[in-house]
Design a protein around this motif. Structure first.
Motif, PDB file in Angstrom:
ATOM      1  N   LYS A   3      -8.774   0.330  -1.542  1.00 36.84           N
ATOM      2  CA  LYS A   3      -7.633  -0.529  -1.862  1.00 36.84           C
ATOM      3  C   LYS A   3      -6.320   0.077  -1.400  1.00 36.84           C
ATOM      4  N   SER A   4      -6.222   1.430  -1.396  1.00 36.28           N
ATOM      5  CA  SER A   4      -4.989   2.079  -0.988  1.00 36.28           C
ATOM      6  C   SER A   4      -4.627   1.747   0.448  1.00 36.28           C
ATOM      7  N   THR A   7      -2.682  -1.344   0.293  1.00 41.52           N
ATOM      8  CA  THR A   7      -1.408  -1.123  -0.377  1.00 41.52           C
ATOM      9  C   THR A   7      -0.338  -0.678   0.607  1.00 41.52           C
ATOM     10  N   GLU A  10       0.832  -3.794   2.319  1.00 46.87           N
ATOM     11  CA  GLU A  10       1.627  -4.615   1.395  1.00 46.87           C
ATOM     12  C   GLU A  10       3.034  -4.067   1.236  1.00 46.87           C
ATOM     13  N   GLU A  11       3.144  -2.762   1.019  1.00 45.34           N
ATOM     14  CA  GLU A  11       4.453  -2.158   0.763  1.00 45.34           C
ATOM     15  C   GLU A  11       5.338  -2.200   2.000  1.00 45.34           C
ATOM     16  N   LYS A  24       9.592  -6.330  -3.411  1.00 49.62           N
ATOM     17  CA  LYS A  24       8.537  -5.741  -4.241  1.00 49.62           C
ATOM     18  C   LYS A  24       8.420  -6.414  -5.607  1.00 49.62           C
ATOM     19  N   PRO A  29      -0.067  -7.312  -6.213  1.00 49.54           N
ATOM     20  CA  PRO A  29      -0.994  -6.312  -5.676  1.00 49.54           C
ATOM     21  C   PRO A  29      -2.411  -6.861  -5.563  1.00 49.54           C
TER      22      PRO A  29
END
Length: 299
Positions: A3-4, A7, A10-11, A24, A29
């Motif tokens: 999942k990281s 992430t 996404e960020e 944000k 998430p």
């Protein structure tokens, strides 16, 4: 994939570099990963995009690039993509599709009879999933608005039925937006109303199953492509030269920056270099994560 990995994508793409008010705070998430997984399981995907500008009667530079990026990735994965837009952005998508060598059909939604046309598209293509990237969505008063609160109802064919019909049929939907007035953003209506200028007025009401709030909507299309790259084990992102050439092709067809309302090589008021830098960083994330996976498998 971990999942990281998602992430990081996404960020990166949710950065509010243009000061729209979301960023944000509106990030959900896991929606990127969930949307990408649904796309991997799909056979046919409808991609609707195109935001007509009142003052120029032509589409903006944000939206089509992300849609073309995603369509190209889906084609590389052996899936069927269908691009959907209106008369204001169809020349932009035609030029971009030719440049990228896509085979995805292009459907142009008429103003009159738009709702029936959209339902017919679902019946025609029987999609596994529908994605909206920077496509106007109806507000709670039934009208379409720009970020500035301009009434665009007389201009915009209603494509919300793509999502409402999909919900009835159990077809998953994903939406990319950067201001809250885009199709599918109804899932985060409370955040939009409290964070965006004119948010209560312009907030779209139709909900998507998966929502990606991005600094620029094109970044959401690239983000989905990057996520598909991680899932497939192959970098599906086009390079910075293609991105620049695509933007130039759109501008040649008349596309304008939706914020400056000028015909220039910018997107949402952000320079070409800023947009290319986001794409470069996505490439770096994908290549780094794929290399990690390759090393892990070799041991």
């Amino acid at each position: 994939m971990r999942k990281s990995d998602f992430t990081k994508i996404e960020e990166l793409i949710c950065q509010d570099l243009g000061g729209r008010g979301l960023g944000k705070a509106a990030l959900i998430p896991g929606d990127l990963a969930r949307a990408a997984e649904k796309l991997m399981d799909s056979t046919t995907v409808l991609i609707v995009t195109g935001f007509g500008i009142k003052d120029t009667l032509i589409g903006e530079t944000d939206g089509p690039l992300g849609a073309l990026s995603l369509a190209g990735a889906l084609e590389e994965l052996g899936k069927n993509a269908v691009l959907i837009t209106d008369q204001y952005s169809s020349p932009l998508l035609e030029a971009g599709s030719t440049l990228k060598g896509l085979s995805s059909p292009l459907e142009v939604v008429p103003y009159d009879g738009a709702e029936i046309f959209c339902v017919d598209l679902i019946n025609k293509y029987r999609p596994s999933m529908i994605v909206a990237i920077e496509r106007p969505g109806r507000a709670r008063d039934g009208r379409f608005y720009s970020m500035r609160g301009e009434d665009l109802t007389y201009l915009i064919p209603n494509t919300d039925p793509l999502f409402t019909k999909a919900a009835e049929l159990g077809i998953p939907t994903a939406a990319v937006g950067d201001g809250g007035n885009e199709l599918g953003m109804g899932k985060i209506a409370d955040i939009i109303q409290n964070s965006v200028s004119n948010g209560t007025q312009i907030c779209a009401v139709t909900r998507a199953d998966y929502v990606l709030v991005t600094g620029v909507s094109n970044w959401g299309g690239h983000g989905l492509t990057a996520a598909l790259s991680l899932l497939s084990g192959k970098n599906l992102l086009h390079d910075r030269k293609m991105e620049k050439d695509l933007l130039a092709a759109l501008v040649k067809e008349g596309a304008i920056d939706g914020c400056s309302k000028k015909r220039e090589m910018t997107v949402d008021g952000l320079s070409l270099e800023i947009n290319l830098a986001i794409l470069d960083e996505l490439h770096q994330i994908v290549e780094m994560e794929l290399l990690k996976e390759k090393k892990a498998v070799s041991f």
